[in-house]
Design a protein around this motif. Structure first.
Motif, short mmCIF file in Angstrom:
data_model
loop_
_atom_site.label_atom_id
_atom_site.label_comp_id
_atom_site.label_asym_id
_atom_site.label_seq_id
_atom_site.Cartn_x
_atom_site.Cartn_y
_atom_site.Cartn_z
N ASP A 199 0.74 -1.19 0.10
CA ASP A 199 -0.11 -0.02 0.01
C ASP A 199 0.80 1.06 0.01
OD1 ASP A 199 -2.69 -1.30 0.14
OD2 ASP A 199 -1.73 -1.81 2.13
N ALA A 200 2.00 0.98 -0.23
CA ALA A 200 3.08 2.37 -0.13
C ALA A 200 2.54 3.23 -1.25
CB ALA A 200 4.45 2.16 -0.04
N ASP A 201 3.00 4.63 -1.07
CA ASP A 201 2.72 5.43 -2.30
C ASP A 201 3.74 4.91 -3.29
OD1 ASP A 201 2.87 7.62 -3.90
OD2 ASP A 201 3.08 9.11 -2.45
N PRO A 202 3.19 4.93 -4.64
CA PRO A 202 3.82 4.25 -5.83
C PRO A 202 4.89 5.21 -6.10
CG PRO A 202 1.30 4.98 -6.29
CD PRO A 202 1.53 5.15 -4.77
N SER A 203 4.76 6.46 -5.91
CA SER A 203 6.07 7.34 -6.14
C SER A 203 7.32 6.73 -5.34
CB SER A 203 5.77 8.80 -5.61
OG SER A 203 5.55 8.97 -4.49
N GLU A 204 6.94 6.13 -4.22
CA GLU A 204 8.15 5.66 -3.32
C GLU A 204 8.27 4.15 -3.60
OE1 GLU A 204 10.72 6.07 -0.42
OE2 GLU A 204 9.93 7.37 -1.59
N ARG A 205 7.32 3.22 -4.03
CA ARG A 205 7.08 2.07 -3.99
C ARG A 205 7.84 1.63 -5.49
NH1 ARG A 205 1.84 0.39 -4.23
NH2 ARG A 205 2.17 0.27 -6.52
N ASN A 206 9.21 1.75 -5.63
CA ASN A 206 10.03 1.29 -6.69
C ASN A 206 11.45 1.31 -6.08
OD1 ASN A 206 11.22 4.18 -6.67
ND2 ASN A 206 9.18 4.80 -7.29
N ILE A 207 12.32 1.00 -7.19
CA ILE A 207 13.67 0.63 -6.49
C ILE A 207 14.26 2.00 -6.04
CG2 ILE A 207 14.66 1.18 -9.04
CD1 ILE A 207 15.45 -1.87 -6.57
N PHE A 208 14.01 3.09 -6.34
CA PHE A 208 14.57 4.08 -5.79
C PHE A 208 14.19 4.14 -4.24
CE2 PHE A 208 15.22 5.15 -10.29
CZ PHE A 208 16.46 5.44 -10.39
N GLY A 209 13.01 3.98 -3.91
CA GLY A 209 12.54 3.93 -2.68
C GLY A 209 13.20 2.91 -1.73
N VAL A 210 13.59 1.62 -2.71
CA VAL A 210 14.34 0.47 -2.07
C VAL A 210 15.82 1.22 -1.76
CG1 VAL A 210 15.34 -1.57 -2.31
CG2 VAL A 210 13.02 -1.34 -2.87
N ILE A 211 16.10 1.71 -2.79
CA ILE A 211 17.84 2.25 -2.86
C ILE A 211 17.74 3.28 -1.56
CG2 ILE A 211 19.45 3.84 -3.79
CD1 ILE A 211 18.43 2.49 -6.37
N ARG A 212 16.80 4.11 -1.39
CA ARG A 212 16.86 5.03 -0.17
C ARG A 212 16.65 4.54 1.02
NH1 ARG A 212 14.14 8.30 -3.86
NH2 ARG A 212 12.13 7.51 -3.46
N ASN A 213 15.63 3.53 1.28
CA ASN A 213 15.29 2.98 2.54
C ASN A 213 16.16 1.83 3.12
OD1 ASN A 213 12.84 4.81 3.45
ND2 ASN A 213 12.30 4.10 1.46
N HIS A 214 16.69 1.07 1.92
CA HIS A 214 17.48 -0.14 2.26
C HIS A 214 18.62 -0.44 1.29
CE1 HIS A 214 14.05 -1.84 4.80
NE2 HIS A 214 13.34 -1.16 3.88
N PRO A 215 19.46 0.61 1.27
CA PRO A 215 20.53 0.57 0.42
C PRO A 215 21.50 -0.76 0.31
CG PRO A 215 21.10 2.25 2.17
CD PRO A 215 19.52 1.73 2.29
N GLU A 216 21.53 -1.41 1.60
CA GLU A 216 22.40 -2.56 1.46
C GLU A 216 21.54 -3.74 0.95
OE1 GLU A 216 19.71 -2.44 4.15
OE2 GLU A 216 20.85 -0.46 4.61
N LEU A 217 20.38 -3.81 0.96
CA LEU A 217 19.62 -4.76 0.16
C LEU A 217 19.65 -4.60 -1.20
CD1 LEU A 217 17.07 -7.20 1.23
CD2 LEU A 217 16.60 -5.88 -0.80
N ALA A 218 19.67 -3.37 -1.69
CA ALA A 218 19.75 -2.87 -2.99
C ALA A 218 21.07 -3.29 -3.75
CB ALA A 218 19.30 -1.39 -3.18
N ARG A 219 22.14 -2.87 -3.00
CA ARG A 219 23.47 -3.37 -3.21
C ARG A 219 23.60 -4.94 -3.49
NH1 ARG A 219 25.49 1.16 -0.32
NH2 ARG A 219 25.20 -0.01 1.61
N ASP A 220 23.28 -5.61 -2.41
CA ASP A 220 23.13 -6.96 -2.72
C ASP A 220 22.45 -7.69 -3.94
OD1 ASP A 220 24.35 -7.28 -0.14
OD2 ASP A 220 22.86 -8.32 0.77
#
Lengths: 474, 148
Positions: free
Chosen positions: A123-144
């Motif tokens: 239910d997250a805002d679609p403007s945040e619910r994308n890979i950039f949102g992941v990068i911002r909030n969980h950079p370790e997981l995005a790098r993995d």
């Protein structure tokens, strides 16, 4: 009064182009749901007239995500046309490349396509619910995720010369032996990749509680499952025979030879999609619904031969008494398969004959047809060719993972839509869940719309009472 | 790691769409000091890590619209707020954003884009684009040299 319809077009974060339409009754309740694949290709047709030995390279062009699977299935079909048993080292090398592709494709599916939903919420805002949102909030997981995909792609490039559409796998084997330096280079990257895969799975298992509702409703219904299994019934992506299992976990058909596939598998063409629907022939259409891919493989096998993945598989199978039915668990199964793939690559790379120079068998065509089956990231892939006396392709049939899953995906869309969508008060998170159930299957539409034929288009306009108001066929 | 990373992208089987490949391969032969060269069919997220270690990333691509052979160079800004799907197809700006957010790199980006004449199935460039290419290559060469 015409029936109301909600259209999600395009479906996002999947491989290819499609749309979903939901049909509502007068109270705004979902009555029907369709997953339409709107892209059209033609590989089965335009390969006719080509020499059979060109097929692996031609067929790899079907897909930029899983070209290696098409290379493997096509090369196996060509091996059968040549009537050769390829050198054991060539089998191992093909397996390594296929496993590297499993890793990179699963990483793409989990980290790039699915993780925004899993990390940020449906239910997250679609403007945040994308890979950039992941990068911002969980950079370790995005790098993995980036690293794991790099790992798989790098191995494909090291073996085949390039990451996409490598030509190293050929009819009869592979065209170059593995060098010591290359083997050691690959082995050196394995510990990091395995670490990423294990910590991602550990994290995901802890998150499952947040998705109880999705687990309960994401294509969670009884169906059959199909997969290749090795001679001992273990997980296998390259060789073995087909197994069909029912929802209660009973094997209904086993040790099915590639040559007999058409006794078990039928294909149905729906007028509203370019994607053909495969079904279990003994049951017929539409009752013969089955699933393939990571969930199906982990359901169908009796075990896994690598230690870490075997441990995870045993835990996974505890989720249900019979087969694990919720398609939300495709994500879970995908991560276990990544661990298996990395462990298995290490075992293959350290086998004594892996550097052998004997990696290819040569022959002309000795059979009039050949069938090759392999497990692609998304499920069982089948290539079937017929040739004339000059070895020229006269007919080809491909059955692709996404086609096997088509019935289940459509039923899953309906299940999710009925549960989450209220046509009187639409919310973005409802529609995202309808897309997310498709993402769980990780369909590859480029692969699955390879066929040619009459362009099927059928539009119906129906009143809420079901009366046909208008109809267009082409 | 090179200070300058040149990335030529497009399909070399689709005529002028292969401009990025042809340009990058010619620049590779020049062996410009401190410069790395990559050729790819399309931009993918994995490139962000390589880019993060560079000071300047030069993207070379073909485009539609305008007069064939016409080219320009535009600075690329990192896009961190894009809602586009960051899957296997991304833009130069989103890659720069990824390089910054994921790896802390802050390379400058420049996109050299030339209008193509024909994107039909063929391996070579059209005469118009081939004739215009040396001028663009010289400009890239000068940019790379100036950043030393």
């Amino acid at each position: 009064m015409p029936q109301k319809r909600i259209v999600i077009d395009p479906v996002t974060r999947i491989e290819g182009h499609s749309k979903i339409s939901l049909h509502l009754d007068e109270q705004g309740r979902v009555q029907e749901a369709y997953f339409h694949v709107t892209q059209f290709r033609g590989f089965e047709k335009f390969c006719e007239g080509r020499p059979f030995y060109e097929m692996p390279s031609l067929m790899a062009r079907i897909c930029g995500i899983c070209p290696v699977s098409h290379l493997i299935a096509s090369a196996k079909a060509c091996d059968a046309i040549m009537a050769v048993r390829i050198p054991e080292t060539a089998v191992k090398l093909r397996k390594i490349m296929n496993l590297a592709q499993i890793v990179q494709s699963h990483a793409l599916s989990f980290f790039y396509l699915a993780s925004p939903d899993l990390l940020l919420g449906m239910d997250a805002d679609p403007s945040e619910r994308n890979i950039f949102g992941v990068i911002r909030n969980h950079p370790e997981l995005a790098r993995d995720g980036v690293r794991l995909r790099q790992f798989g792609q790098q191995i494909i490039e090291w073996l085949g010369g390039k990451r996409i559409h490598p030509s190293w796998v050929v009819a009869g084997g592979v065209n170059e032996q593995l060098t010591t330096a290359r083997r050691d280079q690959i082995l050196a990257t394995i510990p990091e990749a395995l670490g990423i895969a294990r910590r991602t799975l550990d994290w995901f298992k802890k998150e499952l509680d947040r998705f109880r509702e999705e687990i309960r409703t994401f294509a969670n219904f009884p169906s059959m499952f199909m997969s290749l299994v090795d001679p001992s019934g273990n997980l296998s992506f390259y060789d073995g025979k087909l197994r069909f299992m029912d929802a209660s976990g009973h094997i209904v058909a086993d040790k099915v030879e590639a040559a007999d596939y058409d006794q078990y598998l039928g294909e149905f063409v729906n007028p509203w999609s370019y994607l053909k629907t495969a079904y279990y022939k003994p049951t017929g259409y539409p009752g013969g619904i089955y699933r393939v891919g990571p969930l199906a493989r982990l359901n169908a096998v009796d075990g896994i031969t690598t230690p870490l993945a075997a441990q995870e598989w045993a835990e996974f199978r505890e989720l249900d008494r019979g087969a694990v039915l919720s398609s939300f668990y495709y994500h879970y199964a995908r991560l276990i398969e990544v661990i298996y793939a990395i462990e298995r690559m290490e075992a293959l790379l350290t086998s004594p004959d892996i550097l052998s120079p004997h990696v290819r068998a040569f022959a002309r065509q000795n059979n009039g047809e050949g069938i090759g089956i392999a497990e692609a990231p998304r499920g069982t892939l089948l290539h079937h060719y017929k040739v004339d006396d000059d070895g020229v392709i006269t007919w080809a049939n491909l059955i692709i993972a996404t086609g096997h899953n088509n019935s289940a995906m459509n039923r899953g869309v309906l299940q999710v839509a009925k549960h989450f969508v209220d046509g009187n008060k639409l919310q973005e998170g409802m529609l995202n869940r309808v897309e997310a159930v498709i993402r769980a299957f990780d369909p590859c539409l480029s692969c699955s719309t390879h066929a040619a034929g009459q362009m099927a288009l059928h539009i119906e306009l129906r009143a809420a009472d079901g009366t046909l108001v208008d109809e267009v066929r082409r | 790691m090179p200070r300058v990373l040149i990335i030529g992208y497009g399909s070399p089987l689709r005529g002028d769409d292969g401009l990025g490949w042809h340009a990058a391969e010619r620049l590779r032969k020049l062996a410009l000091p401190g410069t790395g060269v990559l050729t790819v069919h399309q931009l993918t997220p994995e490139l962000a890590e390589d880019m993060s270690r560079a000071e300047l990333v030069v993207f070379i691509d073909a485009r539609e619209g305008g007069r064939p052979g016409e080219w320009d160079a535009e600075p690329v800004s990192p896009e961190a707020e894009s809602i586009q799907a960051f899957t296997h197809h991304v833009t130069p700006g989103s890659l720069l954003g990824g390089a910054r957010l994921l790896y802390g790199g802050k390379p400058e980006g420049v996109l050299f884009a030339m209008t193509g004449e024909s994107f039909e199935y063929r391996e070579g460039l059209s005469e118009t684009v081939a004739a215009a290419l040396p001028e663009m290559l010289e400009a890239i060469n000068q940019l790379c040299s100036a950043s030393e």
